[in-house]
Motif scaffolding. Structure first.
Motif, PDB file in Angstrom:
ATOM      1  N   GLY A 105       0.798  -1.213   0.000  1.00  0.00           N
ATOM      2  CA  GLY A 105       0.000   0.000   0.000  1.00  0.00           C
ATOM      3  C   GLY A 105       0.831   1.263   0.000  1.00  0.00           C
ATOM      4  N   LEU A 106       2.134   1.157  -0.288  1.00  0.00           N
ATOM      5  CA  LEU A 106       2.976   2.353  -0.420  1.00  0.00           C
ATOM      6  C   LEU A 106       2.697   2.986  -1.777  1.00  0.00           C
ATOM      7  N   PRO A 107       2.219   4.233  -1.819  1.00  0.00           N
ATOM      8  CA  PRO A 107       1.866   4.837  -3.108  1.00  0.00           C
ATOM      9  C   PRO A 107       3.091   5.347  -3.855  1.00  0.00           C
ATOM     10  N   ALA A 108       3.077   5.194  -5.156  1.00  0.00           N
ATOM     11  CA  ALA A 108       4.088   5.836  -5.990  1.00  0.00           C
ATOM     12  C   ALA A 108       3.799   7.337  -6.031  1.00  0.00           C
ATOM     13  N   PRO A 109       4.817   8.154  -6.301  1.00  0.00           N
ATOM     14  CA  PRO A 109       4.591   9.606  -6.294  1.00  0.00           C
ATOM     15  C   PRO A 109       3.718  10.064  -7.451  1.00  0.00           C
ATOM     16  N   ALA A 110       2.820  11.006  -7.153  1.00  0.00           N
ATOM     17  CA  ALA A 110       2.095  11.700  -8.208  1.00  0.00           C
ATOM     18  C   ALA A 110       3.010  12.768  -8.812  1.00  0.00           C
ATOM     19  N   SER A 111       2.572  13.389  -9.868  1.00  0.00           N
ATOM     20  CA  SER A 111       3.390  14.402 -10.529  1.00  0.00           C
ATOM     21  C   SER A 111       3.757  15.516  -9.542  1.00  0.00           C
ATOM     22  N   GLY A 112       5.042  15.829  -9.463  1.00  0.00           N
ATOM     23  CA  GLY A 112       5.515  16.879  -8.573  1.00  0.00           C
ATOM     24  C   GLY A 112       5.714  16.452  -7.147  1.00  0.00           C
ATOM     25  N   GLU A 113       5.487  15.181  -6.819  1.00  0.00           N
ATOM     26  CA  GLU A 113       5.617  14.712  -5.447  1.00  0.00           C
ATOM     27  C   GLU A 113       6.918  13.942  -5.234  1.00  0.00           C
ATOM     28  N   ARG A 114       7.377  13.952  -3.987  1.00  0.00           N
ATOM     29  CA  ARG A 114       8.487  13.112  -3.532  1.00  0.00           C
ATOM     30  C   ARG A 114       7.977  12.223  -2.416  1.00  0.00           C
ATOM     31  N   VAL A 115       8.165  10.915  -2.574  1.00  0.00           N
ATOM     32  CA  VAL A 115       7.718   9.955  -1.578  1.00  0.00           C
ATOM     33  C   VAL A 115       8.946   9.360  -0.900  1.00  0.00           C
ATOM     34  N   VAL A 116       9.005   9.495   0.434  1.00  0.00           N
ATOM     35  CA  VAL A 116      10.102   8.958   1.229  1.00  0.00           C
ATOM     36  C   VAL A 116       9.548   7.888   2.151  1.00  0.00           C
ATOM     37  N   LEU A 117      10.134   6.696   2.081  1.00  0.00           N
ATOM     38  CA  LEU A 117       9.820   5.639   3.031  1.00  0.00           C
ATOM     39  C   LEU A 117      10.836   5.706   4.165  1.00  0.00           C
ATOM     40  N   TRP A 118      10.351   5.854   5.396  1.00  0.00           N
ATOM     41  CA  TRP A 118      11.247   5.906   6.545  1.00  0.00           C
ATOM     42  C   TRP A 118      11.540   4.481   7.017  1.00  0.00           C
ATOM     43  N   VAL A 119      12.734   3.999   6.682  1.00  0.00           N
ATOM     44  CA  VAL A 119      13.193   2.689   7.135  1.00  0.00           C
ATOM     45  C   VAL A 119      13.822   2.891   8.506  1.00  0.00           C
ATOM     46  N   GLN A 120      13.143   2.425   9.544  1.00  0.00           N
ATOM     47  CA  GLN A 120      13.585   2.654  10.924  1.00  0.00           C
ATOM     48  C   GLN A 120      13.790   1.301  11.602  1.00  0.00           C
ATOM     49  N   ASN A 121      15.040   0.967  11.804  1.00  0.00           N
ATOM     50  CA  ASN A 121      15.444  -0.339  12.320  1.00  0.00           C
ATOM     51  C   ASN A 121      14.884  -0.565  13.726  1.00  0.00           C
ATOM     52  N   SER A 122      14.189  -1.670  13.922  1.00  0.00           N
ATOM     53  CA  SER A 122      13.578  -1.965  15.218  1.00  0.00           C
ATOM     54  C   SER A 122      14.437  -2.873  16.097  1.00  0.00           C
ATOM     55  N   PRO A 179      -1.517   6.279  -9.855  1.00  0.00           N
ATOM     56  CA  PRO A 179      -1.864   5.441  -8.711  1.00  0.00           C
ATOM     57  C   PRO A 179      -1.228   4.042  -8.707  1.00  0.00           C
ATOM     58  N   GLU A 180      -0.041   3.902  -9.254  1.00  0.00           N
ATOM     59  CA  GLU A 180       0.681   2.651  -9.067  1.00  0.00           C
ATOM     60  C   GLU A 180       1.053   2.516  -7.591  1.00  0.00           C
ATOM     61  N   GLN A 181       1.228   1.293  -7.152  1.00  0.00           N
ATOM     62  CA  GLN A 181       1.520   1.067  -5.743  1.00  0.00           C
ATOM     63  C   GLN A 181       2.675   0.087  -5.586  1.00  0.00           C
ATOM     64  N   ILE A 182       3.311   0.148  -4.422  1.00  0.00           N
ATOM     65  CA  ILE A 182       4.600  -0.498  -4.207  1.00  0.00           C
ATOM     66  C   ILE A 182       4.514  -1.463  -3.031  1.00  0.00           C
ATOM     67  N   GLU A 183       5.178  -2.597  -3.178  1.00  0.00           N
ATOM     68  CA  GLU A 183       5.308  -3.606  -2.137  1.00  0.00           C
ATOM     69  C   GLU A 183       6.681  -3.456  -1.482  1.00  0.00           C
ATOM     70  N   ILE A 184       6.739  -3.593  -0.155  1.00  0.00           N
ATOM     71  CA  ILE A 184       7.982  -3.403   0.599  1.00  0.00           C
ATOM     72  C   ILE A 184       8.474  -4.750   1.113  1.00  0.00           C
ATOM     73  N   GLN A 185       9.679  -5.127   0.692  1.00  0.00           N
ATOM     74  CA  GLN A 185      10.327  -6.325   1.212  1.00  0.00           C
ATOM     75  C   GLN A 185      11.062  -5.908   2.493  1.00  0.00           C
TER      76      GLN A 185
END
Length: 640
Positions: A272-289, A336-342
């Motif tokens: 459910g991680l969305p790909a960026p729309a035009s003009g957007e920057r999408v950052v995934l916060w990888v926070q080690n647990s 509205p493409e969407q991304i899977e996180i491994q």
């Protein structure tokens, strides 16, 4: 390779072993233990409870001179763990070990059982050497009791550019009878270094607890930081889950956003991680647990439904944070493409942050993608007994001011297709439209403008309602009950946006199916409501969009109490609301309660939403400017 740890079972719930092994206060004693073992000569592992792999995953046994793995269960003999073939513990005497590491907590009795089997001159050590202090334990009679590990992480940031975070929760443990509840907080920076740690009493039952990043900086004399806040509740009762609302706010309206608790069990996959729309920057916060680094090539992204994975070729420190720009790893994708996180069980449910071209940002989260499900052939036949069955409700904000979009999101590895429809209802519960998506493929990128369809179907532009995602097998397809969607809202006046995602449940029906209708406490069906609506800091007005979803007809209207509480959990004022079955009710704090009542509650208070007649589902947020014209936030609420 994912971490070889067990974190959550849908049969028994959270598994506490990895929390006990990886707790921040276990790090120093674990490091000392590993150094001691490395200097002691050959080490044999005695693994009667099957914990060796988890110990290795969290604390890396590769620096030890391992001379054998020994087990108690005959059926475990011959299995390979930690690179060693398991032998019966009766062969331990011939191992040549100078030290035997017994991989268990509360292990005195287990150790006594095998002392006569130790090689001559060898000593036995156990994981009790890395136990956290007794004062941090809720149940001191059983170390791995889940209530000892009521912990969670929160994204936490404060910088000089006006980006702040504010975490709010309630002492709901006190409502379950807990006394003298405390929370231990540990703040990590991006490098995983501890910036500050402290303990605070939570105060009266059902009172609030707030941690504001600006106040933390002042208290400890800190510079700017972006990292994570670790929370450990001591003295918990009733719940081992630490729930909270998290606001991101600042001096400017462009940073207002909200999200909620991180779902404290690391998972293999998130989606459910969305790909960026035009003009957007999408950052995934990888926070080690965990207290061990995430190695290069362990975290990856792929277009949902596609096999090619792009891997992050950077190491993330223990308890550290990394801002992963989605476009650097996955160029060419767009909403509205969407991304899977491994994710490889390296972190709890993460946050992602979207920045628009004008600088406005919002924060939200992906969801856990289940790996244990398969299609359920009984679900298509549930309509005879369960009506709509599984449904996912979400607001339709007033179309005159907001765009309301929905994107169905695959959230299980078993979902090769998504047979989905969306039902639109006005606030009185009347169905005004229905849209069939058909049987969507796993790699679909099909969204729907809910507001436009609602207006075209007769909803007044200034009015509101809600939508329900449901299963629709008219074009075939399969279902597993894990139906999810992402809902995105944009203010037409300011361009500010917010989004939230969640999964479907069966609502307000007396028959039960596979633990549905879900209950927070006790066995299903869950047919009552207790929701937490936090009040924002000065300058903001809290709002709520309550929905009364029903899989079949239930009570004609709700009997809902909206109680304005102060920070000590004392009721300041109360209102009664009757929401039609299948309808919704939208309100603001300052529109519902007068100025004197709001002043009595203070900005550390909250609104308790209680209904013993039905299960409501709610979305909350904050608004800046008149009626939110400057900016707003939105996410689904938590209950307890």
């Amino acid at each position: 390779m994912p971490l070889n740890i067990e974190t959550f079972s849908n049969r028994i719930g959270g598994i506490s072993t990895f929390k006990a092994l990886g707790h921040p206060l276990a790090v120093a004693p674990a490091r000392a233990l590993m150094e001691r073992l490395a200097a002691a000569g050959p080490v044999a592992l005695y693994d009667p409870l099957g914990m060796a792999e988890a110990v290795n995953a969290i604390h890396d046994l590769s620096g030890l001179d391992l001379c054998g793995l020994y087990v108690q269960d005959i059926e475990a003999v011959g299995a390979v763990h930690v690179g060693l073939t398991a032998q019966p513990v009766t062969d331990l005497k011939a191992s040549g070990a100078r030290t035997v590491l017994l991989t268990a907590f509360e292990a005195d009795r287990l150790a006594d059982h095998v002392r006569h089997l130790l090689p001559e001159g060898a000593e036995i050590v156990t994981l009790d050497a890395i136990r956290i202090p007794e004062a941090m334990q809720t149940n001191r009679r059983r170390y791995l009791d889940n209530l000892n590990w009521a912990t969670n992480f929160a994204f936490f940031r404060d910088d000089d550019d006006g980006h702040h975070t504010r975490l709010v929760t309630a002492n709901y443990w006190g409502g379950y009878g807990a006394k003298d509840v405390e929370v231990w907080c540990c703040l990590f920076d991006a490098a995983g270094e501890v910036l500050a740690d402290w303990r605070e009493a939570l105060g009266p039952a059902n009172g609030t607890f707030t941690v504001d990043s600006k106040a933390v900086r002042r208290r400890f004399g800190l510079g700017p930081f972006t990292g994570q806040l670790f929370l450990h509740v001591i003295g918990a009762a009733g719940h081992d889950i630490v729930k909270y609302a998290l606001d991101t706010y600042g001096e400017g309206a462009d940073v207002l956003s909200c999200t909620h608790d991180a779902n404290a069990w690391p998972a293999d996959l998130y989606a459910g991680l969305p790909a960026p729309a035009s003009g957007e920057r999408v950052v995934l916060w990888v926070q080690n647990s965990h207290p061990t680094p995430i190695p290069k090539g362990a975290i990856g992204l792929n277009r949902m439904g596609r096999e090619r994975v792009a891997w992050l070729e950077e190491e993330v420190p223990a308890f550290g944070s990394h801002a992963l720009d989605v476009s650097t790893l996955m160029p060419g994708l767009s909403w509205p493409e969407q991304i899977e996180i491994q994710a490889g069980k390296h972190f709890v449910r993460p946050r992602y942050e979207i920045t628009k071209a004008d600088g406005r940002l919002r924060i939200s989260h992906p969801n856990v993608e289940r790996v244990d499900l398969k299609p359920d052939p009984k679900i298509p036949d549930l309509a005879n007994l369960m009506g709509k069955g599984y449904l996912l409700p979400a607001p339709i904000l007033p179309p005159a001011h907001y765009e309301s979009l929905v994107l169905p999101t695959p959230m299980s590895t078993a979902q090769d297709n998504l047979p989905i429809a969306v039902v639109l209802l006005d606030r009185t519960g009347n169905e005004i439209a229905r849209h069939g998506f058909g049987c969507l493929p796993r790699d679909h990128a099909e969204q729907l403008d809910l507001g436009r369809l609602a207006v075209d179907s007769g909803l007044a532009p200034e009015d509101y309602g809600h939508a329900e995602l449901i299963y629709d097998f008219a074009d075939g397809g399969e279902a597993d009950g894990w139906l999810h969607g992402l809902f995105r809202y944009t203010d037409a006046r300011s361009g500010h946006a917010a989004e939230t995602s969640f999964g479907a449940h069966i609502f307000n029906h007396i028959l039960t199916y596979r633990n549905e209708p879900q209950s927070y406490a006790g066995r299903p069906p869950g047919l009552s409501t207790r929701l937490f609506l936090r009040i924002g800091p000065d300058g903001y007005d809290a709002f709520c969009h309550l929905i009364y979803p029903a899989s079949t007809d239930w009570h004609a209207s709700s009997d809902t109490r909206l109680s304005l509480m102060n920070a000590s959990g004392v009721t300041v004022a109360e209102r009664a609301v009757a929401i039609p079955c299948g309808g919704s009710y939208r309100f603001t704090q300052r529109g519902l309660f007068d100025a004197a009542e709001c002043a009595a509650a203070g900005d550390a208070g909250y609104i308790l939403i209680r209904d013993v007649t039905c299960r409501l589902f709610g979305y909350h947020g904050l608004m800046a400017g008149e009626n939110g014209a400057s900016s707003f936030s939105l996410d689904h609420m938590f209950g307890f």
